[in-house]
Design a protein around this motif. Structure first.
Motif, PDB file in Angstrom:
ATOM      1  N   LYS A 676      37.352  64.793  57.754  1.00  0.00           N
ATOM      2  CA  LYS A 676      36.281  63.793  57.774  1.00  0.00           C
ATOM      3  C   LYS A 676      35.217  64.157  58.808  1.00  0.00           C
ATOM      4  N   ARG A 680      31.303  64.820  57.924  1.00  0.00           N
ATOM      5  CA  ARG A 680      30.251  64.076  58.612  1.00  0.00           C
ATOM      6  C   ARG A 680      29.255  65.039  59.273  1.00  0.00           C
ATOM      7  N   GLU A 699      28.075  58.555  53.946  1.00  0.00           N
ATOM      8  CA  GLU A 699      29.009  58.377  55.061  1.00  0.00           C
ATOM      9  C   GLU A 699      29.373  56.905  55.217  1.00  0.00           C
ATOM     10  N   ASP A 702      31.685  55.905  52.280  1.00  0.00           N
ATOM     11  CA  ASP A 702      33.053  56.390  52.490  1.00  0.00           C
ATOM     12  C   ASP A 702      33.776  55.562  53.547  1.00  0.00           C
ATOM     13  N   ASP A 706      37.301  53.528  53.129  1.00  0.00           N
ATOM     14  CA  ASP A 706      38.456  53.691  54.025  1.00  0.00           C
ATOM     15  C   ASP A 706      38.878  52.374  54.645  1.00  0.00           C
ATOM     16  N   SER A 783      38.447  57.941  50.724  1.00  0.00           N
ATOM     17  CA  SER A 783      37.132  58.567  50.672  1.00  0.00           C
ATOM     18  C   SER A 783      37.194  60.057  50.399  1.00  0.00           C
ATOM     19  N   LEU A 784      38.363  60.647  50.482  1.00  0.00           N
ATOM     20  CA  LEU A 784      38.499  62.079  50.219  1.00  0.00           C
ATOM     21  C   LEU A 784      38.923  62.359  48.789  1.00  0.00           C
TER      22      LEU A 784
END
Length: 795
Positions: A676, A680, A699, A702, A706, A783-784
């Motif tokens: 992450k 970023r 960002e 995401d 999370d 978020s991944l």
């Protein structure tokens, strides 16, 4: 028409204070604690341990339950635990300091507090089991009380009550670390503790799920808006999980039992006492055999060394057992602690001599003209009781080695000290039975230097003889036949050097007349027995009644029927012990009988010297000292390590391994965090302003994912902002839309301003969360999900 009244349901009782939940959690704790506390039995082996564990567990559980029911603060619970420690500590852990076995006395409280700090080390420097000896139950009492109070408090009050299982596991680890080097019931206790902990965790998981469903049912209403009051609790829905866990445990148990059966461990386990520095190290003191001749001096030969009442006939008095020969001295224990005789521990109550075949005897010894750390004993010690004003000090400094039957008192003995021994006198084989002995397979410290001439003399004694026992008899017979006794201290005695170094033994074996005393003959016999394959060691002590030059006497003591034996300096002696397969260590005296020493025969007749032309210069003879000085064993020992530095290095090593283990366990989470941060960084350092603005919004989106927000499939920026809620997300979405869809390109200032807003919004998402919830958001994978590894680490 009046509306039907709606009956409101009463607020449910908190699940963590329900009687069923409390009872179940307590029973789970008791079961796990029982398995963990059973591992303490090899260390204590006393019914007092069982009483202490049962009472402490009940009292600690009561404190935790009351704290949970009445919602007491942690300070209140801790205060009650301290009060219970002071009230119950003396009768449970220091029973000798209790009044009527129930109330603590002032002296008992003093001992309890002292043992709270010092008992841990004392437990590691004493032979096991200790029973209820002195205050050694205090460490176990403290651990059990703390584990029960904290574990049950966590199980009843913490959000994640599963952490309560760590308490019994900590108790089990304590029992292993402070226990003996051998394992007792290792598989049974490990499997039992694992099964109880696993069942506790499964039950907690089922109960949490059940309570979640119950809360949903309480809040649910029917079509008319009336709350639904009925809820079917159902049965134990974790049956499948329990069966799966049971199968796994069964497979693990079968595998572990099979592995230990096929491949049993070859060495004892390593615990804290394996590496602890013992308070008494025999290598810090000179070898007692080096002072053999001082007892034969004119000033001390007739002095009273010891006075013994009820000494059995022909019994030998042991001062020390020596098993390490380096070519200079025979010493107690090897420098690297390779010999079993080099480790001394305190004796709690008594030494188990049930396996020794012999007669039990009791005697009282009074110290006379004797001093030193070595405690005179007889036979195999069962227990010792000191008398007089210094009794407690002597008992506190008493250390014993059961392998060599050698005792020592730190600080030393002095004239007037008195103690009572209870011993077992082993039944020794007769001279005819020695021929049938066979050597045992026991590791002994290696011989540093074999004296010259020893092997040749031994070969001459045992030539043509088969069998280890018969060769041993032949060796002893040869020494007795060729040897003569002389201490070399009087003008009428034949010269005889003291000492037992390799050169002195070589002189004994190669001189025309073999002249020496017990010091040399015991050393020679032990070295020869080692050459024959027998584990052998030298014993230094006194032999009243058996010494060929003894001058001891016996008299009737003041007490009726009590015979006192006066041991004088002339009773000093040394003998050997050999280890055999069927009789253990056997005492053998290799000393030759006292008899006249014949005159030396000239080696060769005088010859007439022929004249020589060149006169060769005389080669000066190297002076050989006539007497061997006792070596300074302390100086010869390698310099001891700095204890502070050793402790620091061990602490650093432990911290290093701990950090490594934690890093390995946390590596998946650290990888997520690193990914992450990498994502970023790439978004914030994009080459164009519009890419940085779009990356800033991504960002924030995401971060929302999370933190548990679910905007739906393919949402717009406005829809994402509406799901998150608030004015700032809507403003951020509008700014991002305008920058992306406007005909002109935004500048760098706008991109930086948007990223500052993104940072503020990310911090606001964490504002109302707990620390644990923030950590969950940090390592969340939501978020991944849309990024592959290849695209994640490429710009």
């Amino acid at each position: 028409m009046s509306q039907p009244s709606v009956r409101r349901k009463k607020s449910p009782v908190p699940s963590r204070t329900r009687a069923g939940f409390i009872v179940a959690s307590t029973l789970m704790l008791w079961l796990s604690t029982g398995f963990a506390a059973a591992a303490l039995w090899p260390s204590y082996g006393s019914i007092q341990l069982v009483i202490m564990v049962v009472v402490t567990t009940i009292v600690g559980s009561a404190i935790a339950i009351l704290g949970a029911v009445f919602r007491w603060s942690s300070l209140m619970v801790m205060s009650l635990a301290i009060i219970a420690f002071l009230i119950l500590g003396v009768p449970l852990a220091v029973p000798s300091g209790a009044i009527a076995f129930v109330l603590p006395s002032l002296d008992g409280l003093r001992q309890l507090l002292e043992a709270s700090a010092l008992g841990w080390k004392q437990l590691l420097t004493i032979s096991l089991p200790v029973g209820s000896y002195q205050t050694l139950l205090v460490p176990a009492f403290m651990v059990v009380l703390v584990v029960v109070v904290i574990s049950l408090t966590v199980a009843l009050r913490a959000k994640f009550g599963e952490l309560g299982v760590l308490g019994p596991i900590a108790l089990f680890i304590f029992a292993i670390l402070f226990g003996p080097e051998f394992a007792q019931w290792p598989i049974q206790l490990s499997i039992g503790l694992t099964a109880s902990v696993l069942f506790w965790l499964i039950w907690r998981r089922w109960y949490r799920r059940r309570e979640s469903i119950r809360m949903l049912a309480v809040r649910a209403t029917d079509s008319s808006g009336v709350p639904i009051e009925t809820f079917a609790d159902g049965g134990f829905v974790g049956l499948r999980t329990l069966i799966s866990a049971g199968l796994i445990m069964a497979i693990a148990a079968v595998a572990s039992i099979g592995a230990t059966t096929l491949f049993p461990p070859t060495k004892d386990r390593v615990v804290l006492r394996s590496s602890i520095v013992q308070p008494f190290d025999p290598r810090d003191y000179p070898s007692p055999l080096s002072g053999f001749r001082k007892y034969e001096q004119t000033a001390t030969v007739n002095r009273t060394v010891l006075t013994i009442s009820d000494l059995p006939r022909d019994a030998r008095i042991r001062i020390a057992t020596l098993d390490t020969y380096d070519g200079i001295i025979y010493s107690v224990g090897a420098p690297g602690a390779e010999s079993a005789s080099g480790s001394f521990t305190r004796v709690p109550l008594s030494v188990d001599q049930s396996g020794v075949n012999g007669d039990r005897a009791a005697m009282t010894i009074t110290i006379g003209d004797y001093s030193g750390v070595w405690l005179p004993t007889v036979g195999d010690l069962v227990n010792v009781n000191f008398h007089g004003q210094d009794a407690s000090t002597l008992l506190g400094g008493f250390y014993f080695n059961q392998n060599s039957a050698t005792g020592a008192v730190v600080g030393g003995l002095k004239a007037g000290d008195k103690y009572t021994l209870t011993t077992v006198l082993p039944t020794e084989p007769s001279q005819s039975e020695i021929a049938g002995l066979r050597p045992a397979s026991v590791e002994m410290p290696p011989i540093g230097v074999v004296p010259d001439g020893l092997s040749a003399r031994l070969d001459a004694y045992v030539k043509g003889i088969d069998g280890p026992g018969q060769r041993l008899v032949a060796m002893l017979a040869g020494l007795r036949a060729d040897g003569y006794i002389s201490h070399g201290v009087g003008p009428e005695e034949e010269p005889s050097r003291s000492g037992h170094a390799a050169d002195r033994i070589t002189q004994l074996l190669t001189d025309q007349r073999m002249i020496g005393d017990q010091e040399q003959y015991a050393t020679t016999a032990a070295l020869m027995a080692r050459q024959l394959g027998f584990p052998a060691r030298v014993v230094f002590g006194f032999a009243p009644g058996t010494n060929p030059t003894q001058n001891s006497d016996q008299s009737l003591g003041q007490n009726s029927g009590q015979v006192e034996t006066i041991v004088r300096g002339s009773d000093v002696s040394a003998w050997i012990e050999v280890d055999t397969t069927d009789r253990g260590w056997v005492t053998i005296d290799p000393t030759p009988p006292v008899r006249p020493i014949p005159d030396a025969v000239p080696e060769e007749a005088l010859k007439v010297a022929r004249p020589q032309a060149p006169v060769q210069p005389n080669i000066p003879d190297v002076d050989t000292p006539d007497a061997q000085l006792p070596p300074n064993t302390v100086q010869e020992q390698p310099q001891a390590d700095n204890p502070v530095l050793t402790i620091v290095l061990r602490v650093l090593m432990a911290l290093g391994w701990s950090v490594l283990v934690i890093a390995v366990l946390l590596s998946p989470l650290l990888t997520i965090i690193a990914a992450k941060l990498r994502r970023r960084r790439l978004r914030r350092r994009a080459p164009t302003a519009i890419q940085r603005i779009a990356g800033g919004w991504e960002e924030f989106e995401d971060a929302a994912l999370d933190h548990g927000f679910t905007p739906g499939p393919s949402p717009t920026r406005i829809e994402v902002a509406q799901v998150v809620g608030g004015v700032q997300p809507l403003v951020l979405a509008a700014v991002a839309d305008r920058a992306v869809f406007s005909p002109g390109d935004p500048d760098d200032e706008q991109a930086d301003q948007l990223w500052r807003s993104v940072d503020e919004l990310r911090y606001s998402l964490d504002a109302d969360l707990t620390t644990w919830e923030r950590i969950k958001a940090l390592v969340s994978l939501r978020s991944l999900g849309g990024y592959s590894v290849k695209s994640l680490f490429k710009r």
